[in-house]
Design a protein around this motif. Sequence first.
Motif, PDB file in Angstrom:
ATOM      1  N   GLN A 108      -8.344 -37.577  10.275  1.00  0.00           N
ATOM      2  CA  GLN A 108      -8.000 -36.249   9.771  1.00  0.00           C
ATOM      3  C   GLN A 108      -6.707 -36.336   8.951  1.00  0.00           C
ATOM      4  OE1 GLN A 108      -8.319 -34.736  13.922  1.00  0.00           O
ATOM      5  NE2 GLN A 108      -9.340 -32.997  12.915  1.00  0.00           N
ATOM      6  N   VAL A 109      -6.792 -37.051   7.855  1.00  0.00           N
ATOM      7  CA  VAL A 109      -5.622 -37.356   7.039  1.00  0.00           C
ATOM      8  C   VAL A 109      -5.033 -36.092   6.424  1.00  0.00           C
ATOM      9  CG1 VAL A 109      -4.797 -38.709   5.076  1.00  0.00           C
ATOM     10  CG2 VAL A 109      -6.475 -39.682   6.631  1.00  0.00           C
ATOM     11  N   TYR A 110      -5.859 -35.200   5.924  1.00  0.00           N
ATOM     12  CA  TYR A 110      -5.362 -33.957   5.318  1.00  0.00           C
ATOM     13  C   TYR A 110      -4.561 -33.159   6.340  1.00  0.00           C
ATOM     14  CZ  TYR A 110      -5.200 -29.414   3.082  1.00  0.00           C
ATOM     15  OH  TYR A 110      -4.754 -28.226   2.541  1.00  0.00           O
ATOM     16  N   ASP A 111      -5.086 -33.044   7.556  1.00  0.00           N
ATOM     17  CA  ASP A 111      -4.384 -32.304   8.607  1.00  0.00           C
ATOM     18  C   ASP A 111      -3.076 -33.001   8.989  1.00  0.00           C
ATOM     19  OD1 ASP A 111      -6.306 -30.275   8.748  1.00  0.00           O
ATOM     20  OD2 ASP A 111      -7.531 -31.430  10.150  1.00  0.00           O
ATOM     21  N   ALA A 112      -3.056 -34.321   8.938  1.00  0.00           N
ATOM     22  CA  ALA A 112      -1.827 -35.069   9.216  1.00  0.00           C
ATOM     23  C   ALA A 112      -0.770 -34.744   8.163  1.00  0.00           C
ATOM     24  CB  ALA A 112      -2.116 -36.571   9.250  1.00  0.00           C
ATOM     25  N   LEU A 113      -1.183 -34.651   6.905  1.00  0.00           N
ATOM     26  CA  LEU A 113      -0.246 -34.293   5.841  1.00  0.00           C
ATOM     27  C   LEU A 113       0.316 -32.891   6.061  1.00  0.00           C
ATOM     28  CD1 LEU A 113      -2.139 -35.757   2.743  1.00  0.00           C
ATOM     29  CD2 LEU A 113      -0.033 -36.629   3.772  1.00  0.00           C
ATOM     30  N   LYS A 114      -0.533 -31.957   6.449  1.00  0.00           N
ATOM     31  CA  LYS A 114      -0.068 -30.598   6.739  1.00  0.00           C
ATOM     32  C   LYS A 114       0.947 -30.601   7.865  1.00  0.00           C
ATOM     33  CE  LYS A 114      -3.219 -27.548   7.523  1.00  0.00           C
ATOM     34  NZ  LYS A 114      -4.443 -26.753   7.758  1.00  0.00           N
ATOM     35  N   GLU A 115       0.695 -31.386   8.904  1.00  0.00           N
ATOM     36  CA  GLU A 115       1.613 -31.468  10.043  1.00  0.00           C
ATOM     37  C   GLU A 115       2.955 -32.058   9.622  1.00  0.00           C
ATOM     38  OE1 GLU A 115       3.109 -31.024  13.833  1.00  0.00           O
ATOM     39  OE2 GLU A 115       1.149 -30.311  13.174  1.00  0.00           O
ATOM     40  N   ILE A 116       2.926 -33.092   8.801  1.00  0.00           N
ATOM     41  CA  ILE A 116       4.180 -33.690   8.340  1.00  0.00           C
ATOM     42  C   ILE A 116       4.966 -32.687   7.499  1.00  0.00           C
ATOM     43  CG2 ILE A 116       5.250 -35.534   6.979  1.00  0.00           C
ATOM     44  CD1 ILE A 116       2.758 -37.282   7.710  1.00  0.00           C
ATOM     45  N   ARG A 117       4.279 -31.976   6.591  1.00  0.00           N
ATOM     46  CA  ARG A 117       4.972 -30.961   5.775  1.00  0.00           C
ATOM     47  C   ARG A 117       5.619 -29.903   6.657  1.00  0.00           C
ATOM     48  NH1 ARG A 117       0.371 -31.170   2.478  1.00  0.00           N
ATOM     49  NH2 ARG A 117      -0.315 -29.128   3.230  1.00  0.00           N
ATOM     50  N   ALA A 118       4.962 -29.548   7.752  1.00  0.00           N
ATOM     51  CA  ALA A 118       5.510 -28.542   8.666  1.00  0.00           C
ATOM     52  C   ALA A 118       6.787 -29.022   9.353  1.00  0.00           C
ATOM     53  CB  ALA A 118       4.462 -28.159   9.711  1.00  0.00           C
ATOM     54  N   LEU A 119       7.000 -30.340   9.392  1.00  0.00           N
ATOM     55  CA  LEU A 119       8.194 -30.911  10.020  1.00  0.00           C
ATOM     56  C   LEU A 119       9.383 -30.995   9.058  1.00  0.00           C
ATOM     57  CD1 LEU A 119       6.518 -33.836  12.005  1.00  0.00           C
ATOM     58  CD2 LEU A 119       7.246 -31.606  12.896  1.00  0.00           C
ATOM     59  N   TYR A 120       9.145 -30.818   7.772  1.00  0.00           N
ATOM     60  CA  TYR A 120      10.212 -30.932   6.783  1.00  0.00           C
ATOM     61  C   TYR A 120      11.427 -30.047   7.088  1.00  0.00           C
ATOM     62  CZ  TYR A 120       7.321 -33.561   3.356  1.00  0.00           C
ATOM     63  OH  TYR A 120       6.567 -34.486   2.696  1.00  0.00           O
ATOM     64  N   PRO A 121      11.245 -28.758   7.439  1.00  0.00           N
ATOM     65  CA  PRO A 121      12.432 -27.928   7.697  1.00  0.00           C
ATOM     66  C   PRO A 121      13.323 -28.485   8.807  1.00  0.00           C
ATOM     67  CG  PRO A 121      10.515 -26.530   7.404  1.00  0.00           C
ATOM     68  CD  PRO A 121      10.013 -27.949   7.475  1.00  0.00           C
ATOM     69  N   ALA A 122      12.731 -28.994   9.868  1.00  0.00           N
ATOM     70  CA  ALA A 122      13.528 -29.576  10.960  1.00  0.00           C
ATOM     71  C   ALA A 122      14.265 -30.817  10.468  1.00  0.00           C
ATOM     72  CB  ALA A 122      12.633 -29.906  12.155  1.00  0.00           C
ATOM     73  N   GLU A 123      13.585 -31.642   9.682  1.00  0.00           N
ATOM     74  CA  GLU A 123      14.240 -32.830   9.144  1.00  0.00           C
ATOM     75  C   GLU A 123      15.352 -32.440   8.178  1.00  0.00           C
ATOM     76  OE1 GLU A 123      12.909 -37.046   7.201  1.00  0.00           O
ATOM     77  OE2 GLU A 123      12.246 -35.241   6.150  1.00  0.00           O
ATOM     78  N   ASP A 124      15.102 -31.441   7.341  1.00  0.00           N
ATOM     79  CA  ASP A 124      16.121 -30.996   6.389  1.00  0.00           C
ATOM     80  C   ASP A 124      17.361 -30.493   7.123  1.00  0.00           C
ATOM     81  OD1 ASP A 124      14.421 -31.638   4.303  1.00  0.00           O
ATOM     82  OD2 ASP A 124      13.768 -29.554   3.965  1.00  0.00           O
ATOM     83  N   GLU A 125      17.150 -29.798   8.218  1.00  0.00           N
ATOM     84  CA  GLU A 125      18.267 -29.294   9.019  1.00  0.00           C
ATOM     85  C   GLU A 125      19.082 -30.461   9.601  1.00  0.00           C
ATOM     86  OE1 GLU A 125      18.570 -26.843  13.129  1.00  0.00           O
ATOM     87  OE2 GLU A 125      17.283 -25.946  11.585  1.00  0.00           O
ATOM     88  N   ILE A 126      18.395 -31.469  10.109  1.00  0.00           N
ATOM     89  CA  ILE A 126      19.073 -32.649  10.655  1.00  0.00           C
ATOM     90  C   ILE A 126      19.849 -33.363   9.559  1.00  0.00           C
ATOM     91  CG2 ILE A 126      18.693 -34.958  11.630  1.00  0.00           C
ATOM     92  CD1 ILE A 126      16.257 -33.665  13.130  1.00  0.00           C
ATOM     93  N   MET A 127      19.224 -33.526   8.406  1.00  0.00           N
ATOM     94  CA  MET A 127      19.881 -34.221   7.293  1.00  0.00           C
ATOM     95  C   MET A 127      21.113 -33.439   6.830  1.00  0.00           C
ATOM     96  SD  MET A 127      18.026 -36.931   6.868  1.00  0.00           S
ATOM     97  CE  MET A 127      18.045 -37.636   5.242  1.00  0.00           C
ATOM     98  N   ALA A 128      21.006 -32.120   6.760  1.00  0.00           N
ATOM     99  CA  ALA A 128      22.143 -31.293   6.349  1.00  0.00           C
ATOM    100  C   ALA A 128      23.276 -31.406   7.364  1.00  0.00           C
ATOM    101  CB  ALA A 128      21.710 -29.843   6.189  1.00  0.00           C
ATOM    102  N   GLN A 129      22.933 -31.388   8.648  1.00  0.00           N
ATOM    103  CA  GLN A 129      23.948 -31.526   9.692  1.00  0.00           C
ATOM    104  C   GLN A 129      24.634 -32.894   9.615  1.00  0.00           C
ATOM    105  OE1 GLN A 129      25.096 -29.127  11.717  1.00  0.00           O
ATOM    106  NE2 GLN A 129      26.613 -30.579  12.399  1.00  0.00           N
ATOM    107  N   ASN A 130      23.844 -33.939   9.384  1.00  0.00           N
ATOM    108  CA  ASN A 130      24.418 -35.280   9.273  1.00  0.00           C
ATOM    109  C   ASN A 130      25.333 -35.397   8.054  1.00  0.00           C
ATOM    110  OD1 ASN A 130      23.122 -36.109  11.588  1.00  0.00           O
ATOM    111  ND2 ASN A 130      21.467 -37.156  10.509  1.00  0.00           N
ATOM    112  N   THR A 131      24.944 -34.763   6.959  1.00  0.00           N
ATOM    113  CA  THR A 131      25.769 -34.777   5.752  1.00  0.00           C
ATOM    114  C   THR A 131      27.071 -34.038   6.004  1.00  0.00           C
ATOM    115  OG1 THR A 131      23.812 -34.885   4.347  1.00  0.00           O
ATOM    116  CG2 THR A 131      25.846 -34.134   3.300  1.00  0.00           C
ATOM    117  N   LYS A 132      26.989 -32.892   6.665  1.00  0.00           N
ATOM    118  CA  LYS A 132      28.179 -32.096   6.984  1.00  0.00           C
ATOM    119  C   LYS A 132      29.106 -32.903   7.896  1.00  0.00           C
ATOM    120  CE  LYS A 132      29.695 -27.827   9.147  1.00  0.00           C
ATOM    121  NZ  LYS A 132      29.334 -26.757  10.043  1.00  0.00           N
ATOM    122  N   THR A 133      28.559 -33.549   8.907  1.00  0.00           N
ATOM    123  CA  THR A 133      29.350 -34.359   9.831  1.00  0.00           C
ATOM    124  C   THR A 133      30.019 -35.514   9.102  1.00  0.00           C
ATOM    125  OG1 THR A 133      27.865 -33.774  11.636  1.00  0.00           O
ATOM    126  CG2 THR A 133      29.249 -35.703  11.963  1.00  0.00           C
TER     127      THR A 133
END
Length: 147
Positions: A108-133
């Motif tokens: 279910q590759v298409y669904d896997a891509l959708k799931e990964i895209r849904a994780l982007y906001p959490a990753e972006d938040e972590i990356m922003a926090q790491n940059t700020k730190t």
Amino acid sequence: MSTLKISLKANEKVYVNGAVIKTDRKVTLEFLNNVQFLLENHVLQAEQACTPLRQLYFTVQIMLITPDSADDARKLFNQLLPKLLVSFTNERIRAGLKHVEELVANGQVYDALKEIRALYPAEDEIMAQNTKTAREAPIAEMAGEQA
């Protein structure tokens, strides 16, 4: 059997089972059977794969849009995923990655891509926090030197 309809604008592309289809006018496609497809606006370019999850997305995307390279992409996926599971401590991301692993294993590759895209906001938040730190660390060090 359920059908799937997608509407495309003029000059828009869709990737279907490894084929790139470009329309010359507005069109609606109706898929009457199971099909692996990816809309153009969900295609990640190599230079955009600049975070761990986007690199994973790009790898899974190759499985979908380049079936001839799917085996190599799957090997890379199997190398990347365990490293990401160790690297991330965020439980939402870890649970999502485990779900992605199941989806890919079940084809279910298409669904896997959708799931990964849904994780982007959490990753972006972590990356922003790491940059700020990282930006604040030199300031704190300098303040400690002056004290």
